[in-house]
Design a protein around this motif. Structure first.
Motif, short mmCIF file in Angstrom:
data_model
loop_
_atom_site.label_atom_id
_atom_site.label_comp_id
_atom_site.label_asym_id
_atom_site.label_seq_id
_atom_site.Cartn_x
_atom_site.Cartn_y
_atom_site.Cartn_z
N PHE A 2 0.89 -1.13 0.15
CA PHE A 2 0.06 0.06 -0.13
C PHE A 2 0.81 1.23 0.09
CE2 PHE A 2 -2.59 -3.19 2.72
CZ PHE A 2 -3.06 -3.66 1.57
N PRO A 3 1.04 2.15 -1.17
CA PRO A 3 1.89 3.03 -1.09
C PRO A 3 1.65 4.38 -0.33
CG PRO A 3 0.43 3.05 -2.86
CD PRO A 3 -0.02 2.13 -2.20
N HIS A 4 0.51 4.54 0.24
CA HIS A 4 0.33 5.54 1.19
C HIS A 4 0.61 5.21 2.65
CE1 HIS A 4 -3.19 3.09 1.11
NE2 HIS A 4 -3.73 3.66 2.09
N MET A 5 1.16 3.90 2.87
CA MET A 5 1.57 3.73 4.11
C MET A 5 2.92 3.32 4.36
SD MET A 5 -1.55 1.20 5.19
CE MET A 5 -3.17 1.64 5.03
N THR A 6 3.80 3.43 5.62
CA THR A 6 5.10 3.08 5.71
C THR A 6 5.07 1.74 5.61
OG1 THR A 6 4.95 3.11 8.15
CG2 THR A 6 5.48 5.11 6.87
N ALA A 7 6.26 0.85 5.71
CA ALA A 7 6.48 -0.51 5.78
C ALA A 7 5.99 -1.03 6.70
CB ALA A 7 7.86 -0.66 5.82
N VAL A 8 6.17 -0.41 7.96
CA VAL A 8 5.57 -1.14 9.40
C VAL A 8 3.97 -0.77 9.39
CG1 VAL A 8 5.92 1.19 10.87
CG2 VAL A 8 5.86 -1.27 11.82
N GLU A 9 3.47 0.23 8.84
CA GLU A 9 2.11 0.51 8.70
C GLU A 9 1.53 -0.62 7.73
OE1 GLU A 9 1.80 5.40 9.56
OE2 GLU A 9 1.69 4.54 7.49
N ASN A 10 2.15 -1.15 6.73
CA ASN A 10 1.61 -2.30 5.83
C ASN A 10 1.14 -3.25 6.56
OD1 ASN A 10 1.49 -1.80 2.73
ND2 ASN A 10 2.94 -0.35 3.07
N ILE A 11 2.30 -3.67 7.31
CA ILE A 11 2.19 -4.96 7.97
C ILE A 11 1.08 -5.08 9.04
CG2 ILE A 11 3.59 -6.79 9.42
CD1 ILE A 11 6.18 -5.39 8.05
N MET A 12 1.01 -3.85 9.86
CA MET A 12 0.13 -3.61 10.87
C MET A 12 -1.42 -3.49 10.59
SD MET A 12 2.08 -0.44 12.85
CE MET A 12 0.61 -0.10 13.87
N GLU A 13 -1.55 -3.12 9.22
CA GLU A 13 -2.89 -2.75 8.53
C GLU A 13 -3.99 -4.01 8.92
OE1 GLU A 13 -4.07 -0.17 7.76
OE2 GLU A 13 -5.86 -0.46 6.74
N ALA A 14 -3.51 -5.02 8.22
CA ALA A 14 -4.57 -6.34 8.28
C ALA A 14 -4.85 -6.78 9.76
CB ALA A 14 -4.08 -7.33 7.38
N PRO A 15 -3.79 -7.04 10.51
CA PRO A 15 -4.19 -7.24 12.20
C PRO A 15 -4.96 -6.37 12.59
CG PRO A 15 -1.82 -7.59 11.41
CD PRO A 15 -2.33 -7.07 10.31
N ILE A 16 -4.88 -5.17 12.67
CA ILE A 16 -5.63 -4.28 13.20
C ILE A 16 -7.27 -4.27 12.59
CG2 ILE A 16 -6.12 -1.77 13.53
CD1 ILE A 16 -3.00 -1.37 13.88
N GLN A 17 -7.13 -4.03 11.32
CA GLN A 17 -8.35 -3.94 10.62
C GLN A 17 -9.30 -5.02 10.49
OE1 GLN A 17 -9.76 -1.22 9.36
NE2 GLN A 17 -8.23 -0.07 10.27
N VAL A 18 -8.62 -6.34 10.38
CA VAL A 18 -9.25 -7.62 10.30
C VAL A 18 -9.42 -8.41 11.37
CG1 VAL A 18 -9.32 -9.65 8.96
CG2 VAL A 18 -8.42 -7.66 8.03
N LYS A 19 -8.33 -8.42 12.38
CA LYS A 19 -8.42 -9.40 13.54
C LYS A 19 -8.70 -8.25 14.75
CE LYS A 19 -5.58 -13.22 12.61
NZ LYS A 19 -4.27 -13.69 12.77
N GLY A 20 -8.89 -6.99 14.56
CA GLY A 20 -9.09 -6.15 15.63
C GLY A 20 -7.93 -6.03 16.74
N ALA A 21 -6.73 -6.46 16.18
CA ALA A 21 -5.62 -6.41 17.07
C ALA A 21 -5.27 -5.13 17.74
CB ALA A 21 -4.50 -6.93 16.30
N LYS A 22 -4.55 -5.13 18.96
CA LYS A 22 -4.26 -3.68 19.40
C LYS A 22 -3.04 -3.06 18.56
CE LYS A 22 -5.12 -4.39 24.22
NZ LYS A 22 -4.27 -4.68 25.31
N LYS A 23 -3.15 -1.63 18.62
CA LYS A 23 -2.29 -1.10 17.67
C LYS A 23 -0.85 -1.38 18.12
CE LYS A 23 -1.66 3.17 15.26
NZ LYS A 23 -1.97 4.68 15.22
#
Lengths: 312, 263
Positions: free
Chosen positions: B112-133
């Protein structure tokens, strides 16, 4: 700065023995001198013509901050803001409808865009204003019932006319933006298990904004100017107010110049805002963000201070 | 070699394909694929372009709908639910739920070009699994370290090389703790010099016991790391078996002529 000076002093003592710079006589562009002279002459003659006209320039500053003018400006801004809200909201809705797989919703959206883009906004405004001739009442069942003429205030007429028309244009802009995002992005987020709506909200729309924002800024500026059409339906925005003042004060042309100056001022302010918005949505797409005007000025001032430029 | 034997002994089928056909309009891309990917194995798909290997891979996580046949992942039918002798199409949300367990890595990275590397990796766990930031950030940094990019956490994809982007993409897929990883020609868009880094990460992953289906043109990787290999052409499986056997001693003429060109 002292540190900088010390640094630059070092190499100056022993100048690096680089290759000798080429010294050549540059090509002369005589055509450029001629065209510059002609352009300046034309500009001067236009200014001279206006200065010779019987224009009471003093009337413009006198009325520039007149309470009626300020009210008109505020109403113009209100109208612009509300119409754009209707336009953007409706535009997103219509764009999603047009891209949906449901043939009924996509056809309705197509028809809406076809109709509102195909008829002049001035005609639409007058039609909304005169709908009272065919509808005597507005009747929303138990919620609301009133005479059409007292329901359809000039503000509401203006908002409907401008906003619904704008929605048709915004729909096309939003659709272009959504389509500009690479399909691989949708696939990647779906492969991660994200739902359609989340994919749209988190992945597609933020990237589509880069394509959507510049033309939308254009639309805002256009809308600000188009609100002047509302003068025909008795809504006292900037243009209407200046016309009224012009008639009573006996300086009609001067008041038109005043209105023009206000529109120019407002559109200039919007342009600056648009620059910053575009900069925000450019993050990630270019390796380094373009400098803000303030940063540019700062860099220029600092580079003037040191003789070698680049250090600042 | 001994490791392979013990793997396949205890393994159950992670992916099972029975007569899978796929058509795009009048064009039939897959003409009956039968194969089985065992749990914990590295399964390589090779073949000329247009042979249907990428399409088959995309069928596994239902990015493409199978036209006929049956495809199972971990014992469950892909994209449908069987009740009696009737098939019901799964809802989008049900498909999304199953995709959580299947990681996918694309040829063109698709970060995802609008997110940093770490944000790319965090995106799905947060959005899909509801993981804590904070939890998912820790996990993302851990994954970045695993793929050798801990210093690039705050870089946007446009600031990374192709090989680095692909390693972030692998970390992004791993963040969902998948039980199966699909690789769609992960090194085909990379400079030759950068291929090695990505293959190293994949080799690492294979050693950790991940089940992997890899569409690749890297015969060296297939030979070294692969447990099974399938050669596809024209929408059918031409030859399959142990990668070392197939690559050194192909039985079919088509396989021979393909390998003589790529090896």
């Amino acid at each position: 700065m002292t540190v900088d000076n010390d640094k630059t002093a070092g190499p100056e003592d022993t100048p690096p023995a680089g290759p000798e710079a080429i010294k050549a006589i540059p090509v002369r562009h005589y055509g450029r001198y001629v065209s510059a002279v002609i352009a300046i002459a034309l500009l001067v003659s236009v200014i001279y013509a206006f200065s010779q006209g019987k224009i009471n320039w003093g009337a413009i500053p006198d009325y520039f901050f007149d309470q009626r003018v300020i009210d008109g400006v505020l109403k113009t801004l209100l109208l612009t803001a509300l119409s754009m809200v209707i336009g953007i909201g409706g535009g997103i809705l219509l764009a999603v409808m047009r891209l949906s797989k449901n043939p009924v919703t996509s056809s309705i959206a197509w028809f809406y865009i076809w109709f509102f883009r195909g008829t002049p906004v001035l005609v639409q405004l007058v039609v909304w204003f005169n709908l009272g001739l065919v509808f005597t009442y507005i009747n929303l069942g138990p919620i609301y019932k009133d005479y059409w003429s007292s329901f359809m205030t000039p503000l509401l007429t203006a908002l409907l006319g401008l906003g619904l028309n704008e929605a048709a244009y915004m729909a096309e802009i939003c659709r272009a933006g959504l389509l500009s995002v690479d399909e691989g992005q949708t696939e990647a987020s779906q492969a991660l298990g994200m739902s359609h709506s989340r994919t749209l909200r988190r992945i597609v729309i933020p990237q589509a904004m880069r394509v959507i924002v510049p033309p939308t800024g254009n639309e805002v500026i256009n809308m600000l100017k188009t609100t002047s059409l509302v003068a025909v339906i008795q809504y006292s925005e900037l243009f209407r107010v200046t016309q009224d003042i012009g008639q009573t004060s006996g300086a009609p042309v001067e008041m038109l110049f005043l209105a023009a100056a206000w529109y120019l001022l407002l559109t200039s302010v919007f342009s600056v805002g648009q620059y910053y918005l575009e900069r925000y949505y450019a993050r990630g797409s270019s390796r380094s963000l373009p400098p803000t005007p303030f940063q540019k000025i700062k860099a220029n001032v600092l580079s003037l201070g040191s003789p070698r430029g680049g250090n600042a | 070699m001994t490791a392979n034997v013990t793997k396949s002994d205890s393994a159950t089928a992670m992916v099972k394909s029975e007569g899978v056909h796929k058509s795009f309009g009048p064009v039939e891309v897959l003409k009956g694929i039968d194969l089985e990917v065992k749990s914990g194995e590295v399964f390589c798909l090779i073949g000329p372009s247009g042979s249907g290997k990428s399409t088959f891979l995309r069928c596994i996580n239902h990015l493409e709908k199978v036209t006929s046949g049956r495809l199972y992942v971990d014992g469950e039918l892909v994209g449908y639910r069987q009740k009696g002798d009737k098939l019901y199409e799964l809802k989008d949300s049900e498909v999304a739920l199953k995709r959580r367990d299947i990681g996918m890595v694309f040829q063109r990275f698709n970060l995802f070009p609008h997110m940093t590397a770490v944000e790319n990796i965090m995106e799905a766990p947060i959005q899909v699994k509801g993981a804590k930031k904070s939890d998912s950030r820790d996990r993302a940094l851990e994954l970045l370290e695993r793929v050798g990019l801990s210093d690039k956490a705050k870089n946007y994809p446009s600031q990374l090389s192709g090989g680095q982007q692909q390693r972030v993409a692998i970390a992004r897929a791993l963040a969902m703790d998948p039980k199966l990883m699909l690789f769609d020609e992960p090194t085909s868009a990379l400079d030759p010099e950068l291929v090695g880094d990505v293959l190293d990460v994949m080799r690492d992953l294979a050693e950790s016991g991940m089940t992997m289906v890899v569409v690749t043109h890297e015969m060296g990787f297939a030979r070294e790391v692969g447990d099974s290999l399938v050669f596809m052409d024209g929408g059918v499986v031409v030859e399959s078996g142990n990668p070392r056997d197939v690559l050194t001693d192909p039985q079919h003429e088509r396989t021979k002529s393909f390998l003589s060109k790529v090896l």
